[in-house]
Design an enzyme around this catalytic site. Sequence first.
Site, PDB file in Angstrom:
ATOM      1  N   SER A   1      -4.067   1.062   2.746  1.00 33.47           N
ATOM      2  CA  SER A   1      -4.932  -0.015   2.247  1.00 33.47           C
ATOM      3  C   SER A   1      -5.943  -0.361   3.330  1.00 33.47           C
ATOM      4  CB  SER A   1      -4.086  -1.250   1.913  1.00 33.47           C
ATOM      5  OG  SER A   1      -4.901  -2.387   1.707  1.00 33.47           O
TER       6      SER A   1
ATOM      7  N   TYR B   1       2.424  -7.470   4.637  1.00 43.93           N
ATOM      8  CA  TYR B   1       1.816  -6.398   3.849  1.00 43.93           C
ATOM      9  C   TYR B   1       0.828  -5.594   4.689  1.00 43.93           C
ATOM     10  CZ  TYR B   1      -1.217  -3.978   0.586  1.00 43.93           C
ATOM     11  OH  TYR B   1      -1.956  -3.014  -0.045  1.00 43.93           O
TER      12      TYR B   1
END
Length: 267
Positions: free
Chosen positions: A145, A158
């Site tokens: 990501s 995350y």
Amino acid sequence: MSTALTAPATALVTGASSGLGTEFASQLAARGHDLVLVARSGDRLQELAAELSSAHGVKTHVVVQDLAQPDAGRKVARELADRSLQIDLLVNNAGFGTAGRFEEIEPERDHDMLMVNVVALVDLTHELVPGMVERGKGAVLNVGSTAGYQPSPYLTVYSASKTFVLNFSLALRQEYRGRGVRVTAVCPGPVETKFFQVVGTRNAAVAGSFTTVEPVVRTALKALDRDRAYVTPGFANAITAHLNPRRPRNLVAWVGERICRKALRPE
């Protein structure tokens, strides 16, 4: 020159029941790859397997497994061995996120996220890469990501998990260069999937522009074909990610905190 895997290579896709995972399965099937689809949702996987087999004439196999469970990677590997399935391409796509103030996030939720985003990814790679090395060919595609390019407060665990995915991929790629196994990381920005429903807010997309699954997967597979180390799909997302300062680290975290405050705002 393309180094694309040739059919009938078999690809294993985790998190195949929705979003990017379903699109990876669809585009790989269109390329002629046989598939092993892994996720928790058995009914959805069976439905997808039937659709892809009918549309593209490929063999499809379903492995129902919750990747947050201990030894999930080894359980998947045992299932593959029991069925005499050889994996030529591992797509570590499964993952989810959390957002908010660290002390307000349920510890169990962050724990499960790390089990899926990090532990299962590493375990599956451990289980499947040795066979690729022995055969002298294979590939691993890990889904990271843009959040992994820098510390992202309020997406703290995350973003750290996706930093791991990127650095793990880059290091692994160097280990296997010249040994027939390619490793690529794809680091998309916000994608229109159920990801933000699971997180609980679209405001967790703190930077970059939303895109859809098709161009992300197409870009990822093209990068793998070309043996690229990593790719950030979408011009705006790539620019945003790479304009972020890298040093000093404390300044990067300071800037990140101000950008990521958006994740705390109600929609």
